[in-house]
Design an enzyme around this catalytic site. Sequence first.
Site, PDB file in Angstrom:
ATOM      1  N   ASP A 407       0.879  -1.172   0.000  1.00  0.00           N
ATOM      2  CA  ASP A 407       0.000   0.000   0.000  1.00  0.00           C
ATOM      3  C   ASP A 407       0.919   1.226   0.000  1.00  0.00           C
ATOM      4  O   ASP A 407       2.046   1.150   0.498  1.00  0.00           O
ATOM      5  CB  ASP A 407      -0.874  -0.033   1.258  1.00  0.00           C
ATOM      6  CG  ASP A 407      -1.620   1.269   1.463  1.00  0.00           C
ATOM      7  OD1 ASP A 407      -2.314   1.696   0.538  1.00  0.00           O
ATOM      8  OD2 ASP A 407      -1.481   1.852   2.552  1.00  0.00           O
ATOM      9  N   HIS A 445      -9.452  18.671   5.812  1.00  0.00           N
ATOM     10  CA  HIS A 445      -8.788  17.787   4.843  1.00  0.00           C
ATOM     11  C   HIS A 445      -7.301  17.657   5.173  1.00  0.00           C
ATOM     12  O   HIS A 445      -6.639  18.648   5.498  1.00  0.00           O
ATOM     13  CB  HIS A 445      -8.960  18.350   3.421  1.00  0.00           C
ATOM     14  CG  HIS A 445      -8.705  17.338   2.361  1.00  0.00           C
ATOM     15  ND1 HIS A 445      -7.440  16.956   1.984  1.00  0.00           N
ATOM     16  CD2 HIS A 445      -9.570  16.606   1.604  1.00  0.00           C
ATOM     17  CE1 HIS A 445      -7.525  16.048   1.030  1.00  0.00           C
ATOM     18  NE2 HIS A 445      -8.809  15.814   0.781  1.00  0.00           N
ATOM     19  N   GLY A 490      -7.747  25.883  -2.912  1.00  0.00           N
ATOM     20  CA  GLY A 490      -8.327  24.601  -3.321  1.00  0.00           C
ATOM     21  C   GLY A 490      -7.724  24.063  -4.601  1.00  0.00           C
ATOM     22  O   GLY A 490      -6.680  24.538  -5.079  1.00  0.00           O
TER      23      GLY A 490
END
Length: 721
Positions: A407, A445, A490
């Site tokens: 991973d 986030h 963003g």
Amino acid sequence: MEKIVLNITGMTCASCSSVIQKNLRDAKGIILANVNIATERAQIEFDPKKITKEEIVGIIKKTGYGVVKETKSAHSVHEKTGKLRKIFLSSLFFGLPLFYISMIAVDKNVLVQLILTTIIVVINRNTYVSGFKKLLALGPNMESLVAIGTMAAYLYSLFVFVFGVLDAMVYFESAGLILVFVSLGTFLEERAKGKTSKALESLMGLQPMTATVVEGKKERQIPISQVKKGDVLVVKPGEKIPVDGKIIRGESTVDESMITGESVPVFKRKGGVVIGSTINKTGVLYFKVTGVGEETMLAQIVKIMEEAIASKAPIQLLADKVSFYFVPSVIGIACLALIGWMLAGYGFPFALTAFVAVLIIACPCALGLATPTAVMMGTGLAAKRGILIKSSKALEMAHKIDTVVFDKTGTLTKGKPEVATVVEFGILRKKLIDLAYSLAKNSHHPVSRAIVDLGVSKKNVSISLVGVKEIQGCGIEARLKISNTRVLLGNEKLMILMGVPILDKAQETIDSLANKGQTPLIVVEGKDIVGVFGVMDQIKINSKEAVLALQNMGKEIMLITGDKKAVGETVGRELGIKTVLAEVLPQDKSAKIKELQEMGRVVVMVGDGINDAPALAQADLGIALGSGTDVALEAGEIVLVKDDLLDVIEAIKISSYTLKKIKQNLFWAFFYNTAGIPIAAGLLYPMLGFLLNPMIAALAMSFSSVSVVSNSLSMRFYKTK
């Protein structure tokens, strides 16, 4: 489904565990049953609607064995070893004069031989009680073989003595001295078995007996058993941390080597986690208890090790199957030897010698001890290095894997995004970071968190904002309080949504960062883009070294990630991984692993144990990282407590080394019995005139088991290559 672990008494060899195991597995409602001769425990998984715990205990007792509540503590092991030592020394005390009279003295006083042998038989009476009890229960074991063989020699000799049969030999010395050698072997075997469990015992003995609880402004020492979740404890320099907890005050370095294998003390501060049984080195720590008793990490590690030792490796299944049929077959071969030599005209004494020798030499103890003793040592070796191996299957499987799937986030990378690049357009860098920091503080986030961390590290000033709004999956919108100017932070989606044009220069920067595997975060003031941040999850220190080492071992390495292809391929290039499976959702990772398995690959999945659980379970072997978190402990078959990928290589090396020892043990156990039985039966007599003396058979039988256990114990000297 329920799981129980039962402590079984009366087991002496592999056939014992095989008989119990078969009876349990044949019972309705029992899903899994593993009986381990080395730990003297049965690990059972059952359906409580179909069978009760009491009925399971009844099945074991019907086969002639006992079940006790007490666990096999260091004290009980020492006590049992002491009893066996006493039996051996007592047998030896009467065995030495028996040897002298029967073998050396001119006057072979048969009456004295009878008395001495009878005393030795009485001293070893438990062998006869247990052996014949198992025989009557149709589950003969090692003690059954010894009991039949020595009793046959003893009763025949007694018959000759009582009825005065002329010119007939007596075999009192065979019966007596066989018991001396068997008691020696049993004593040495038990002592050696005790040594193999020392790693487990040392872990269990790490926890301190008391803790200092803080009550208001007072401190009070209490027994560890009285500590409760939510208590506030204090630990001073040099003291052991009693239980798991979260630091609420203080700073210190903590030696966690006994749990993680990490030799360098770890710095701890408020908000940090402490592990029970580790040692506080420098400062005073106050912490709130988060886990006590079986909830502590130490208890979980001990439980994992116990379950690994109790589980069966695939290679052990062959030994179990052989052991189950072995003892009845040996009794049959011994009877054939007895009848065959008598029919051949060699007389009963000769035939009896072959009969007894076959029974004595064929003990399958070595077969039963070959795997569990090596597994105990292997799991202990790994635990000392911060590698928790949860099953024998995992230990055996690790060396077979040919494909390693990593991973990305949290495994190869730190799992914590950091700002790698800052590009400003017509604005001072400090002001750009101030603006981005002020916006990012309002986002949850993880990518935004990277900018917050940058702002904190640079001691940036927060700008007052109004009308702050987080737009899911896009970024943050707000207005400057001082001028009411719109500001944005963003991705490109946010720019399109807000109608902000991305000019060529900005687009080139965004594309360049994306190609480098960085996530672009765009900053807008008014109508213009004033800067772009490149955020990237940094690669862990040892990732590249671990990947290279695995490639040098001939393993194919793959990377799997939910990130965009460009990000995944960038990480792959940096680490030298050619195959990158990108944009794979967590729930789809297990399907990718299955595809590889269907192609004939033996796959190990290495993940952080949080969202990789399905893939870890699907793989032939799941290796979880996660600094010993509960999730990681549950998710993987092997857990790397230190979070160090180099331990993947170490786990494979320990696995290969342990399997090598198991194969050595099984080879010698099988070879010994295969070669020994025909010789004991008299195969060499027609050609060489050699018939194996039952006493020599007893000595060889005893030391075969000891040699197998000693070979496992030699694993203590294993060094990392």
